[in-house]
Write a protein that holds these residues in place. Structure first.
Motif, PDB file in Angstrom:
ATOM      1  N   CYS A  85      32.840  34.641  23.783  1.00 23.46           N
ATOM      2  CA  CYS A  85      32.137  34.577  25.068  1.00 23.46           C
ATOM      3  C   CYS A  85      31.673  35.970  25.516  1.00 23.46           C
ATOM      4  CB  CYS A  85      33.079  33.978  26.113  1.00 23.46           C
ATOM      5  SG  CYS A  85      32.341  33.756  27.729  1.00 23.46           S
ATOM      6  N   THR A  86      30.382  36.084  25.803  1.00 23.35           N
ATOM      7  CA  THR A  86      29.815  37.305  26.375  1.00 23.35           C
ATOM      8  C   THR A  86      29.189  36.940  27.710  1.00 23.35           C
ATOM      9  OG1 THR A  86      29.394  38.306  24.220  1.00 23.35           O
ATOM     10  CG2 THR A  86      28.086  39.132  26.072  1.00 23.35           C
ATOM     11  N   LEU A  87      29.575  37.658  28.759  1.00 21.92           N
ATOM     12  CA  LEU A  87      29.060  37.403  30.103  1.00 21.92           C
ATOM     13  C   LEU A  87      28.505  38.694  30.695  1.00 21.92           C
ATOM     14  CD1 LEU A  87      32.055  35.253  31.440  1.00 21.92           C
ATOM     15  CD2 LEU A  87      29.848  34.407  30.619  1.00 21.92           C
ATOM     16  N   GLN A  88      27.456  38.571  31.488  1.00 22.64           N
ATOM     17  CA  GLN A  88      26.847  39.714  32.157  1.00 22.64           C
ATOM     18  C   GLN A  88      27.100  39.617  33.662  1.00 22.64           C
ATOM     19  OE1 GLN A  88      25.161  42.176  30.472  1.00 22.64           O
ATOM     20  NE2 GLN A  88      25.674  41.104  28.587  1.00 22.64           N
ATOM     21  N   PHE A  89      27.684  40.655  34.228  1.00 22.08           N
ATOM     22  CA  PHE A  89      27.948  40.728  35.657  1.00 22.08           C
ATOM     23  C   PHE A  89      27.183  41.927  36.213  1.00 22.08           C
ATOM     24  CE2 PHE A  89      31.711  38.894  33.659  1.00 22.08           C
ATOM     25  CZ  PHE A  89      31.798  37.683  34.337  1.00 22.08           C
ATOM     26  N   ALA A  90      26.205  41.680  37.074  1.00 20.93           N
ATOM     27  CA  ALA A  90      25.394  42.754  37.632  1.00 20.93           C
ATOM     28  C   ALA A  90      26.215  43.587  38.617  1.00 20.93           C
ATOM     29  CB  ALA A  90      24.160  42.186  38.325  1.00 20.93           C
ATOM     30  N   ASP A  91      26.145  44.905  38.458  1.00 18.67           N
ATOM     31  CA  ASP A  91      26.850  45.814  39.364  1.00 18.67           C
ATOM     32  C   ASP A  91      26.338  45.624  40.789  1.00 18.67           C
ATOM     33  OD1 ASP A  91      28.112  46.849  37.152  1.00 18.67           O
ATOM     34  OD2 ASP A  91      26.911  48.676  37.068  1.00 18.67           O
ATOM     35  N   GLY A  92      27.274  45.539  41.726  1.00 18.04           N
ATOM     36  CA  GLY A  92      26.910  45.448  43.132  1.00 18.04           C
ATOM     37  C   GLY A  92      26.356  44.102  43.550  1.00 18.04           C
ATOM     38  N   LYS A  93      26.522  43.081  42.732  1.00 18.61           N
ATOM     39  CA  LYS A  93      25.992  41.741  43.026  1.00 18.61           C
ATOM     40  C   LYS A  93      27.103  40.709  42.935  1.00 18.61           C
ATOM     41  CE  LYS A  93      21.700  43.123  43.249  1.00 18.61           C
ATOM     42  NZ  LYS A  93      20.973  43.137  44.497  1.00 18.61           N
ATOM     43  N   ILE A  94      26.829  39.522  43.460  1.00 13.64           N
ATOM     44  CA  ILE A  94      27.759  38.403  43.385  1.00 13.64           C
ATOM     45  C   ILE A  94      27.327  37.495  42.242  1.00 13.64           C
ATOM     46  CG2 ILE A  94      28.707  36.380  44.568  1.00 13.64           C
ATOM     47  CD1 ILE A  94      28.113  37.821  47.235  1.00 13.64           C
ATOM     48  N   THR A  95      28.256  37.227  41.334  1.00 11.30           N
ATOM     49  CA  THR A  95      28.027  36.298  40.236  1.00 11.30           C
ATOM     50  C   THR A  95      29.007  35.148  40.384  1.00 11.30           C
ATOM     51  OG1 THR A  95      27.396  38.121  38.769  1.00 11.30           O
ATOM     52  CG2 THR A  95      27.965  36.021  37.725  1.00 11.30           C
ATOM     53  N   ALA A  96      28.481  33.934  40.380  1.00 10.72           N
ATOM     54  CA  ALA A  96      29.338  32.751  40.452  1.00 10.72           C
ATOM     55  C   ALA A  96      29.557  32.206  39.048  1.00 10.72           C
ATOM     56  CB  ALA A  96      28.692  31.680  41.327  1.00 10.72           C
ATOM     57  N   LEU A  97      30.805  31.837  38.770  1.00  8.48           N
ATOM     58  CA  LEU A  97      31.140  31.114  37.546  1.00  8.48           C
ATOM     59  C   LEU A  97      31.343  29.665  37.964  1.00  8.48           C
ATOM     60  CD1 LEU A  97      33.746  33.459  35.807  1.00  8.48           C
ATOM     61  CD2 LEU A  97      31.298  33.271  35.366  1.00  8.48           C
ATOM     62  N   LEU A  98      30.497  28.803  37.458  1.00  9.22           N
ATOM     63  CA  LEU A  98      30.495  27.404  37.849  1.00  9.22           C
ATOM     64  C   LEU A  98      30.778  26.560  36.620  1.00  9.22           C
ATOM     65  CD1 LEU A  98      29.808  25.393  40.206  1.00  9.22           C
ATOM     66  CD2 LEU A  98      27.441  25.497  39.406  1.00  9.22           C
ATOM     67  N   GLY A  99      31.629  25.578  36.770  1.00 14.47           N
ATOM     68  CA  GLY A  99      31.899  24.700  35.642  1.00 14.47           C
ATOM     69  C   GLY A  99      33.077  23.790  35.902  1.00 14.47           C
TER      70      GLY A  99
ATOM     71  N   VAL B 105      32.881  38.457  41.469  1.00 18.23           N
ATOM     72  CA  VAL B 105      32.871  37.289  40.587  1.00 18.23           C
ATOM     73  C   VAL B 105      33.554  36.159  41.352  1.00 18.23           C
ATOM     74  CG1 VAL B 105      33.467  36.319  38.348  1.00 18.23           C
ATOM     75  CG2 VAL B 105      32.998  38.775  38.553  1.00 18.23           C
ATOM     76  N   LEU B 106      32.795  35.103  41.608  1.00 16.93           N
ATOM     77  CA  LEU B 106      33.239  33.966  42.396  1.00 16.93           C
ATOM     78  C   LEU B 106      33.387  32.751  41.489  1.00 16.93           C
ATOM     79  CD1 LEU B 106      33.536  32.266  45.080  1.00 16.93           C
ATOM     80  CD2 LEU B 106      31.043  32.114  45.067  1.00 16.93           C
ATOM     81  N   VAL B 107      34.607  32.248  41.352  1.00 15.54           N
ATOM     82  CA  VAL B 107      34.856  31.026  40.582  1.00 15.54           C
ATOM     83  C   VAL B 107      34.827  29.849  41.545  1.00 15.54           C
ATOM     84  CG1 VAL B 107      36.657  29.713  39.389  1.00 15.54           C
ATOM     85  CG2 VAL B 107      36.131  32.044  38.676  1.00 15.54           C
ATOM     86  N   THR B 108      34.060  28.826  41.187  1.00 11.36           N
ATOM     87  CA  THR B 108      33.971  27.645  42.037  1.00 11.36           C
ATOM     88  C   THR B 108      33.586  26.420  41.220  1.00 11.36           C
ATOM     89  OG1 THR B 108      32.966  26.736  44.051  1.00 11.36           O
ATOM     90  CG2 THR B 108      31.551  28.107  42.659  1.00 11.36           C
ATOM     91  N   HIS B 109      33.933  25.263  41.770  1.00  7.43           N
ATOM     92  CA  HIS B 109      33.457  23.987  41.231  1.00  7.43           C
ATOM     93  C   HIS B 109      32.305  23.478  42.097  1.00  7.43           C
ATOM     94  CE1 HIS B 109      37.692  23.954  39.814  1.00  7.43           C
ATOM     95  NE2 HIS B 109      37.145  23.431  38.739  1.00  7.43           N
TER      96      HIS B 109
ATOM     97  N   ALA C  40      25.732  33.119  45.548  1.00  8.59           N
ATOM     98  CA  ALA C  40      25.701  34.214  44.574  1.00  8.59           C
ATOM     99  C   ALA C  40      24.276  34.631  44.239  1.00  8.59           C
ATOM    100  CB  ALA C  40      26.438  33.786  43.308  1.00  8.59           C
ATOM    101  N   ASP C  41      24.181  35.859  43.719  1.00  9.74           N
ATOM    102  CA  ASP C  41      22.903  36.369  43.220  1.00  9.74           C
ATOM    103  C   ASP C  41      22.571  35.760  41.863  1.00  9.74           C
ATOM    104  OD1 ASP C  41      22.396  38.404  45.347  1.00  9.74           O
ATOM    105  OD2 ASP C  41      24.272  39.224  44.587  1.00  9.74           O
ATOM    106  N   ALA C  42      23.610  35.393  41.111  1.00  9.15           N
ATOM    107  CA  ALA C  42      23.429  34.776  39.793  1.00  9.15           C
ATOM    108  C   ALA C  42      24.545  33.762  39.579  1.00  9.15           C
ATOM    109  CB  ALA C  42      23.483  35.843  38.695  1.00  9.15           C
ATOM    110  N   VAL C  43      24.239  32.723  38.823  1.00  7.55           N
ATOM    111  CA  VAL C  43      25.215  31.695  38.502  1.00  7.55           C
ATOM    112  C   VAL C  43      25.328  31.585  36.989  1.00  7.55           C
ATOM    113  CG1 VAL C  43      25.797  29.228  38.675  1.00  7.55           C
ATOM    114  CG2 VAL C  43      24.671  30.392  40.606  1.00  7.55           C
ATOM    115  N   LEU C  44      26.566  31.677  36.489  1.00  8.85           N
ATOM    116  CA  LEU C  44      26.842  31.499  35.069  1.00  8.85           C
ATOM    117  C   LEU C  44      27.640  30.215  34.922  1.00  8.85           C
ATOM    118  CD1 LEU C  44      28.026  35.120  34.135  1.00  8.85           C
ATOM    119  CD2 LEU C  44      25.732  34.151  33.925  1.00  8.85           C
ATOM    120  N   ARG C  45      27.190  29.352  34.042  1.00  3.63           N
ATOM    121  CA  ARG C  45      27.903  28.093  33.785  1.00  3.63           C
ATOM    122  C   ARG C  45      28.811  28.257  32.575  1.00  3.63           C
ATOM    123  NH1 ARG C  45      26.556  23.760  36.675  1.00  3.63           N
ATOM    124  NH2 ARG C  45      24.687  23.909  37.948  1.00  3.63           N
ATOM    125  N   LEU C  46      30.054  27.833  32.736  1.00  2.00           N
ATOM    126  CA  LEU C  46      31.000  27.848  31.621  1.00  2.00           C
ATOM    127  C   LEU C  46      31.293  26.424  31.203  1.00  2.00           C
ATOM    128  CD1 LEU C  46      33.634  30.603  32.502  1.00  2.00           C
ATOM    129  CD2 LEU C  46      31.734  30.727  30.941  1.00  2.00           C
TER     130      LEU C  46
END
Length: 185
Positions: free
Chosen positions: A20-34, A167-171, A179-185
Motif C-alpha cells: 500500500c502506497t498513500l499520499q498525504f498532502a502537507d497541511g491538508k486534511i485527507t480522509a480514509l474512507l472504507g 488524516v481522518l478515518v471515517t465510514h 477533507a481536501d482529499a479522500v482515499l478509499r481503502l
C-alpha cells in the motif's frame, strides 16, 4: 509535517495492507474512507509508530496528535486533568480553551465515569487539540456525537486544523467531505 507511506505491507492473522502506497498532502486534511477491516486504523497506527510495517516504509516528520476510536481517558482524573496532561507544560488555560472548543467546558471537574460516551469523546477531542500536533490522526472522531454537537464541534475544529497535516478515518461519506482529499481503502 510530512507523512510518507510507501509499499507498506502489514499482516496480522491476514494481510491487512499489501504493498500500500498513500499520499498525504502537507497541511491538508485527507480522509480514509472504507469498510470495516480494510486497514484504516492500521494506517493511523503505523503513522503514529504504534505498529511497525512488515515491509515498506512509513515516516511522520512532526509532532503527532492521535485521537483513538475509544476516548482512553484516565478514570481517576477529571476531564480538565486529562486534557492538561496533553497540553504543553500542562497549561491549564490551554486545556480549558480546548474543552471550550469541544463544547465540554462544563465537564471540567467530572470524572469519565460521570460522563456519557459522547461527553467522553468530546474530552478526548479536547485532549488531542490541546496537544497541538503538527500531524493530527483522527480515528472516527465524531462517531459518538449527536448531529447538532458534531456540526458545532466540526465548525470550531476545522479552522484550528488549518495548516496541519490531518488524516481522518471515517465510514461516513459526509464526514469525508470535510477533507481536501479522500482515499478509499
Amino acid at each position: 509535517m510530512k507523512i510518507t507511506f510507501e509499499n507498506v505491507v502489514k499482516h496480522f492473522d491476514r494481510a491487512v495492507l499489501d504493498g500500500c502506497t498513500l499520499q498525504f498532502a502537507d497541511g491538508k486534511i485527507t480522509a480514509l474512507l472504507g469498510e470495516s477491516g480494510r486497514g484504516k486504523t492500521t494506517v493511523l497506527r503505523l503513522i503514529a509508530g504504534l505498529e511497525t510495517p512488515d515491509a515498506g516504509s512509513v515516516r511522520a516528520d512532526g509532532r503527532v496528535a492521535y485521537l483513538f476510536q475509544e476516548p482512553r481517558l484516565f478514570p481517576a482524573l477529571t476531564a480538565l486533568e486529562n486534557v492538561r496532561l496533553a497540553a504543553p507544560q500542562h497549561d491549564r488555560a490551554a486545556a480549558q480553551n480546548a474543552l471550550a472548543v469541544c463544547r465540554a467546558a462544563h465537564l471540567a471537574e467530572k470524572h469519565p465515569a460521570e460522563m456519557s460516551g459522547g461527553e467522553r469523546q468530546r474530552v478526548a477531542l479536547a485532549r488531542m487539540l490541546a496537544f497541538d500536533g503538527e500531524i493530527v490522526l483522527l480515528d472516527e472522531p465524531f462517531s459518538a456525537l449527536d448531529p447538532d454537537t458534531k456540526a458545532q464541534i466540526t465548525a470550531a475544529l476545522l479552522p484550528l486544523l488549518q495548516g496541519k497535516t490531518v488524516v481522518l478515518v471515517t465510514h461516513n461519506a459526509e464526514e469525508a467531505a470535510l477533507a481536501d482529499a479522500v482515499l478509499r481503502l
